[in-house]
Design a protein around this motif. Structure first.
Motif: not given
Length: 356
Positions: A180, A323, A351
């Motif tokens: 992440e 994205q 993100t």
């Protein structure tokens, strides 16, 4: 007597012309940070020093450091042109419009703008394919994280920085599907306090790998203080933090370009060009990968470097989606330079939003 006087005058004039012809070229440099920043400006200044060493008394160099982007930049560039510089290197993206404005007023001066995209008859642009090095860093980061959390300290939301985030993320994710990414925008190129705060915030949130696109060594110091966190040198080697937390680095090698462009001014062959080079030409170097990196990971990273150098691998090779899930590059498709130079989107999996 009149003939002797005339001959003496002609001889003096000829000698005077010879002296003028040998006057040194003046090369000027405008820096966004201090030359001791340990990163971006430090490496540009190393390039300036290489020019002095290469040409000796044939070239004089001058510089101004810590020039803010905007109106201050235009004043500093103008003053350098007025003081007699023959070629001026403006070394930050935010100097682009100021460089063009001053160049229009001084058509006989040559200008070189780093990382920009606007040119003129007396303005060239030059940059490095930093994303190649960031792909290598991403691979190492993905393999070495224990928390699966990687942090990225970003400066400004310009294509160069967005490319770096995307390249790092894509290769970290290939190396470790559980990775992440957390991106922190600090809106500065050089502010050690802000950079350190950003690094500490990321570390407090569980990040154990910190990447950066800012210019100071403050993130390295913050990681060293925390312990158990790895970092990568940005723009210069930052070797003083090796073997940990800094396990490798991207080094911007500007010296050959600066020497070549100054030589072109001396030869009268300078012309406006757009240069974008990387690992294959040596404009981007990868600093020593320390023994803190496992041997197999180091070997994989070195293989990637060699594949990029040989033109056998491009860090942006499909399949890659944007994205929002839309297809950007199909299987095996390689991103074109136009897409990369204008990149304004995150790739799939990242993100958060890119700030305006």
């Amino acid at each position: 007597m009149r003939l002797k006087t005339l001959l003496a005058a002609v001889t003096a004039a000829t000698l005077g012309t010879g002296v003028l012809a040998q006057d040194p070229i003046t090369a000027g440099f405008i820096y966004v940070g201090p030359i001791g920043d340990g990163g971006w400006t430090f490496e540009h200044n190393e390039g300036r020093l290489a020019v002095e060493e290469h040409f000796g008394d044939k070239v004089k160099t001058v510089f101004q450091e810590s020039v803010p982007e905007g109106a201050d930049a235009e004043r500093a560039i103008t003053q350098m042109a007025l003081s007699g510089a023959d070629i001026i290197f403006t070394t930050s993206f935010g100097y682009m419009d100021a460089t063009l404005a001053v160049a229009e007023k001084f058509p006989d001066v040559k200008f070189e703008h780093a990382t920009g995209f606007k040119v003129a008859p007396n303005v060239s642009t030059y940059s490095a394919r930093f994303y190649e090095g960031r792909a290598v860093q991403g691979h190492i980061a993905g393999k070495m994280t224990k928390t699966n959390k990687i942090g990225y300290i970003a400066s400004y939301p310009i294509p160069e920085v967005i490319r770096g985030i995307n390249a790092s993320y894509l290769h970290a994710k290939k190396a470790n599907p559980d990775v992440e990414f957390s991106v922190v925008w600090v809106f500065t190129w050089f502010d050690p306090a802000k950079e350190a705060d950003a690094a500490r915030a990321l570390i407090e949130n569980g990040v154990d790998v910190v990447l950066q696109h800012t210019d100071s060594t403050a993130p390295q110091a913050a990681a060293q203080e925390a312990g158990g966190v790895i970092t990568f040198g940005q723009a210069s080697d930052m070797i003083e933090y090796a073997p940990l937390p800094r396990v490798s680095s991207i080094i911007d090698n500007w010296a050959p370009y600066y020497i070549d462009r100054v030589q072109a001014v001396m030869d009268g062959t300078w012309e406006s060009v757009q240069t974008w080079d990387g690992i294959p030409t040596g404009m981007v170097k990868i600093g020593e990968i320390t023994d803190a990196v496992p041997a197999d990971v180091k070997a994989e990273a070195e293989a990637m470097i060699e594949a990029i150098r040989a033109g056998e691998y491009h860090p942006f090779t499909g399949p890659i989606n944007k994205q929002d899930g839309s297809v950007w590059l199909a299987e095996g498709e390689v991103a074109g330079d136009g897409d990369l130079l204008g990149m304004n989107f995150y790739v799939e999996g990242l993100t958060g939003d890119i700030p305006n």
